[in-house]
Scaffold this active site. Sequence first.
Site, PDB file in Angstrom:
ATOM      1  N   HIS A  32      40.671  65.204  -1.965  1.00  0.00           N
ATOM      2  CA  HIS A  32      40.547  65.573  -3.391  1.00  0.00           C
ATOM      3  C   HIS A  32      41.607  66.618  -3.752  1.00  0.00           C
ATOM      4  CE1 HIS A  32      36.816  63.483  -4.057  1.00  0.00           C
ATOM      5  NE2 HIS A  32      36.099  64.252  -3.269  1.00  0.00           N
ATOM      6  N   HIS A  61      37.581  65.101   3.781  1.00  0.00           N
ATOM      7  CA  HIS A  61      37.190  64.470   2.513  1.00  0.00           C
ATOM      8  C   HIS A  61      37.628  65.348   1.330  1.00  0.00           C
ATOM      9  CE1 HIS A  61      33.992  62.465  -0.113  1.00  0.00           C
ATOM     10  NE2 HIS A  61      34.292  63.557  -0.788  1.00  0.00           N
ATOM     11  N   GLU A  62      37.307  66.647   1.419  1.00  0.00           N
ATOM     12  CA  GLU A  62      37.667  67.577   0.345  1.00  0.00           C
ATOM     13  C   GLU A  62      39.181  67.770   0.256  1.00  0.00           C
ATOM     14  OE1 GLU A  62      35.522  68.340  -1.814  1.00  0.00           O
ATOM     15  OE2 GLU A  62      33.841  67.613  -0.621  1.00  0.00           O
TER      16      GLU A  62
END
Length: 381
Positions: A72, A68-69
């Site tokens: 980003h 998920h990170e």
Amino acid sequence: MNRGGVPIARIAGIKISADWSVLVIGALLAWGVAGGAVPAYAPGTALWLAWTVGVISALLLIGSLTAHEMGHALLARHRGLTVDGIRLWLFGGVAQISGDWMTGRTEMLVAAIGPAVSFLLVGVFVAASWLLISVGAPTLVTIVPEWLAGLNLLLLVFNLIPAFPLDGGRILRGFLWTRTKNRMTATVAASRAGSFFAVVLMGVGVLDLFFGDPIGGLWLMMIGWFLHTAARGEAHGEQTRHALEGMLVGDVMSKNPVIVPSWITVELLVDQYVMGHEFTSFPTHSIDGRIDGLVTMRGIKQVPPQQRSARRAIDIAIAADRVPIARPDEHITDLLKRIGAASDGRAMVYDGGTLVGIVSPSDIARLFQTGPGRMTARVAA
Ligand SMILES: [Zn+2]
């Protein structure tokens, strides 16, 4: 940089580090599976086997958080922002992105990619559990992708709550910023939503603490408190940035500094210069007239009075090459990025080879003492 983070991997050039508190969340997650899901769906499983499944599940969830990170971080880098790395800690992960968002659209996209990755992971784990069930895999095995799909879904929903600084709040800010063309008002609105949600979360936590599950309640209160602090910090940082925006070094600096000979004693410096002026720092010049240092009050105070006649100004000065140099027409926000602890928070301002001013921490502090009236005026402008 990473405040105690231990580097664990580097993927696609992005450094991933973990805080020790990850062990706490990892242990809680493994316990949740080994002591909760396994006995419920596969009763009679040996304890060691339950814990093995628990640890594997926890590791895969931490992997999901990292993915998920990573979403980003990679998109931010692609959009020209600086990515310092990914840090895993007690409340999950943080992609450490610095630099200016530039546009609301960039912020919206970078914020949205994380939940998009989580959504993809939910799909992958649902498909995996369906596949495993269809080939007749034992329940102990199918539990893992089912649990991971569930928790990734929870993570996705939580992150999409429109409360700054959660992803949903960042999407909201980016959206408002694009719509209103005003980053400041967009941030204030998104931060208010963040604080409101944080207070709700803490309230639910308190109720849970007394009437339900005390550990879950405490956990919610901690997350709420963390979100509340973060939302306020974001709003404050934005106000500071906004207040300084458009201000030039020349507007802020203390003009016409008193330049002292570098060879005089500290005693003479104090008697002849420090006493008669309001300056808190004095540039020094060598015999040939070159600026060779900067004496600060802190430097002077470190010399005991009985030694003041034996030491020269240059002995206690910060060497000129360690003090950042600025121009009067430069933006103060650009200079602030360069001022560091090495120069005691000061910079020397030159206009075409002539020293015309000094920027000191008190000059910066003065900008914020002008009260909220000025801040409002700048917001309205
Ligand atoms: Zn995210």
